[in-house]
Each structure stands twice: as C-alpha cells, then as structure tokens.
Motif scaffolding. Structure first.
Motif, PDB file in Angstrom:
ATOM      1  N   LEU A 127       0.821  -1.205   0.000  1.00 22.61           N
ATOM      2  CA  LEU A 127       0.000   0.000   0.000  1.00 22.61           C
ATOM      3  C   LEU A 127       0.862   1.265   0.000  1.00 22.61           C
ATOM      4  O   LEU A 127       0.483   2.290  -0.578  1.00 22.61           O
ATOM      5  CB  LEU A 127      -0.924  -0.003   1.221  1.00 22.61           C
ATOM      6  CG  LEU A 127      -2.028  -1.061   1.241  1.00 22.61           C
ATOM      7  CD1 LEU A 127      -2.753  -1.065   2.582  1.00 22.61           C
ATOM      8  CD2 LEU A 127      -3.030  -0.836   0.104  1.00 22.61           C
ATOM      9  N   ASP A 129      -1.083   4.696  -1.129  1.00 23.79           N
ATOM     10  CA  ASP A 129      -2.323   4.763  -0.351  1.00 23.79           C
ATOM     11  C   ASP A 129      -2.077   5.095   1.114  1.00 23.79           C
ATOM     12  O   ASP A 129      -2.974   5.642   1.773  1.00 23.79           O
ATOM     13  CB  ASP A 129      -3.083   3.434  -0.453  1.00 23.79           C
ATOM     14  CG  ASP A 129      -3.586   3.176  -1.869  1.00 23.79           C
ATOM     15  OD1 ASP A 129      -3.908   4.166  -2.552  1.00 23.79           O
ATOM     16  OD2 ASP A 129      -3.640   2.007  -2.290  1.00 23.79           O
ATOM     17  N   TRP A 182      -3.196   6.875   6.712  1.00 28.78           N
ATOM     18  CA  TRP A 182      -3.821   6.932   5.398  1.00 28.78           C
ATOM     19  C   TRP A 182      -3.364   8.200   4.687  1.00 28.78           C
ATOM     20  O   TRP A 182      -3.367   9.295   5.258  1.00 28.78           O
ATOM     21  CB  TRP A 182      -5.344   6.912   5.536  1.00 28.78           C
ATOM     22  CG  TRP A 182      -6.060   7.057   4.219  1.00 28.78           C
ATOM     23  CD1 TRP A 182      -5.829   6.346   3.082  1.00 28.78           C
ATOM     24  CD2 TRP A 182      -7.119   7.969   3.919  1.00 28.78           C
ATOM     25  NE1 TRP A 182      -6.666   6.749   2.081  1.00 28.78           N
ATOM     26  CE2 TRP A 182      -7.475   7.753   2.566  1.00 28.78           C
ATOM     27  CE3 TRP A 182      -7.791   8.949   4.650  1.00 28.78           C
ATOM     28  CZ2 TRP A 182      -8.479   8.472   1.940  1.00 28.78           C
ATOM     29  CZ3 TRP A 182      -8.791   9.659   4.032  1.00 28.78           C
ATOM     30  CH2 TRP A 182      -9.125   9.423   2.690  1.00 28.78           C
ATOM     31  N   ARG A 214      -3.411  11.644  -2.607  1.00 26.09           N
ATOM     32  CA  ARG A 214      -2.840  10.625  -3.462  1.00 26.09           C
ATOM     33  C   ARG A 214      -1.898  11.251  -4.479  1.00 26.09           C
ATOM     34  O   ARG A 214      -2.123  12.374  -4.935  1.00 26.09           O
ATOM     35  CB  ARG A 214      -3.944   9.868  -4.197  1.00 26.09           C
ATOM     36  CG  ARG A 214      -4.826   9.010  -3.295  1.00 26.09           C
ATOM     37  CD  ARG A 214      -4.040   7.809  -2.800  1.00 26.09           C
ATOM     38  NE  ARG A 214      -3.511   7.058  -3.918  1.00 26.09           N
ATOM     39  CZ  ARG A 214      -4.210   6.132  -4.588  1.00 26.09           C
ATOM     40  NH1 ARG A 214      -5.465   5.867  -4.258  1.00 26.09           N
ATOM     41  NH2 ARG A 214      -3.657   5.492  -5.596  1.00 26.09           N
TER      42      ARG A 214
END
Length: 283
Positions: free
Chosen positions: A165, A170, A187, A191
């Motif tokens: 990830l 991400d 998180w 992006r």
C-alpha cells in the motif's frame, strides 16, 4: 644340597604352549595417552544456555494456565476446539471447572456456538488487503495512525500488505531511525495523482530541504538580522537571572509591646520608670 625350583618346571606350564603377543592398535589411545588426557575426550555435552529459564509448561496455578491458553489462542490465527487447545497447551481445560469458567468468561475469548470453536478477539477485524486499508482510513480520520505491531497480531501478512500500500501511495509509514522498521501507518489523504495536484516532490528539492540546518539559539537572532528579519516576541531569548540566593528586603521593625511583670504592685509603684537604688543601700 637343596636346589632352587626352576619356574619353567612347573606343572601348569608346558612346552607345547606357544607365547603369543597381542598387538595394541595406536588408534585405541589407551596405552600411549595418560588417563587425564583420555578423560578429556568424553562425550561433549549439548549446549545449554543457563541464562534463560527452562520451559516448565503451563504450571500448576490456575491464572498461569489461563494466560498460557489465551496467549496460544492469540498466536493461532484460526479458531480451535477446546479439546485441541487443552492438548496443545497442556492445560486442564477439560477437567478443571474453575479454569474453564475463567476461560469462557474472558473478554478476549470468542465462542461460536454453531461450530463450537474458540478464537481470540483482536483489536481489529480484517483478513485481507482491502479491509486493512479501510481500517487504516477509519482510524486516520479520527486523528491518529495505527501501530504496525498491533496490525500484525490481527493478521500476520499485514506488514507485507502495508508495504504494498505504501508503494501504491495509499498509506504513509513512519519507520525507526536505527533499523528502518515500520512503526505506525497513516492513510495518505493526498494521493500522488497529477489531476488532484498530489504529485510527489522531486528528489532535488527534497535534498535541498534536508540540507537546511537551523542555527543555534545564540546565533538565531544574528542570522535573522543578517537577512533583514526580526524575531517575534515569542522567539526572543529570555535573559537568565544570576544564580544564587535572592536577597529579600528587610521589613520595618515591629513595635513589640513590653511585658510587665509584678502586676501585684500596680497602683503603688510606677513600673514604667527606672529606679536607681540610693547610695549606701545594700544590694
């Protein structure tokens, strides 16, 4: 004249008995080596680490057996039957009623009555990469990241999924300075997409940013003044007070009221005056 017996004439020795010599092999090491050296060639003992305590099993105490069984259930990712858990942990879960009651009522033990299987209740519930990302998003929105160690306890493949990830952009991962181990995961709300403006910064600018050094507190004001800048009030250096005892101000002397004694003479003699004895009087 007495004659001495010749040992060769004894009846138990016959001329037909040949003399034999038994050869001794040099590889036996029994005649050429001293006994002390032969004793050193005994069978070597296996390596034993005496600093580590020996594993004595689950013990005899009920609470110790309970912790042992729950820790084993935690390390196992799949649900287990009670009989299997009792055998693998060597705990009397099937015979000790008190231990079984503590085990079933533990807040970390989950029992499925349909399958009669027991499992450990982890802090998070996910078993794949997609659900892991959803869990990270949910916690990051509340203002915090997740510990990679706790995620690994829930799912053993969590560290590998986090690395994937991270490469995909991400998530963001913080690592230790010493060995680069992952600590917390967040998180990535921005992006690396050109349409959204979240493209990564070029390495040239990253190197320039990390090459900047902040001057020491004593040279900070000089560095700002050389660039035509001025420090804010919050950043000004506070002069240090000289160390030592603080001399306090002396207060005004207090007017203390004198205590008058011999109150039984009040009215006859003025006690506030000083009297001198007359000359020639005896003291």
């Amino acid at each position: 004249m007495a004659t001495r017996d010749n040992p060769l004439n004894k009846s138990w020795i016959t001329s037909s008995t040949p003399a034999t010599i038994i050869p001794v092999s040099s590889s036996a090491g029994t005649t050429d080596e001293p006994p002390a050296k032969r004793a050193k060639k005994s069978k070597p003992k296996p390596d034993v680490v005496y600093s580590q305590p020996a594993n004595t099993g689950s013990g005899q105490n009920t609470l110790t057996q309970l912790v042992y069984a729950i820790n084993y259930l935690k390390s196992n990712q799949n649900p287990m039957r009670l009989q299997e858990l009792a055998i693998l942990t060597d705990t009397p879960l099937m015979t000790d009623a008190a231990l079984l009651d503590r085990f079933k009522t533990h807040d970390r033990v989950v029992h499925d009555p349909k399958t009669d299987l027991y499992s450990y209740r982890h802090d998070y519930a996910f078993k794949n990469k997609a659900s892991l990302l959803t869990e990270i998003q949910r916690h990051t929105r509340h203002g915090g990241g997740l510990s990679v160690r706790s995620l690994k306890e829930t799912w053993k493949e969590a560290p590998q999924a986090i690395e994937e990830l991270e490469k995909e952009g991400d998530v963001l991962v913080t690592r230790t300075v010493k060995d680069g181990q992952m600590r917390f995961v967040f998180w990535n709300e921005v992006r690396p997409d050109e349409d959204k403006g979240g493209i990564p910064v070029e390495k040239e600018f990253q190197d320039l940013w990390h090459s900047l050094t902040v001057p020491a507190d004593a040279d900070l004001l000089k560095a700002l003044a050389s660039e035509g800048l001025q420090a804010t009030a919050a950043e000004q250096l506070i002069p240090k007070l000289p160390q030592g005892k603080k001399k306090g101000k002396k207060g005004a002397p207090r007017n203390r009221q004198s205590r008058i004694t011999n109150v039984h003479l009040k009215g006859e003699v003025d006690l506030t005056k000083d009297y001198v004895a007359p000359s020639g009087s005896q003291k």
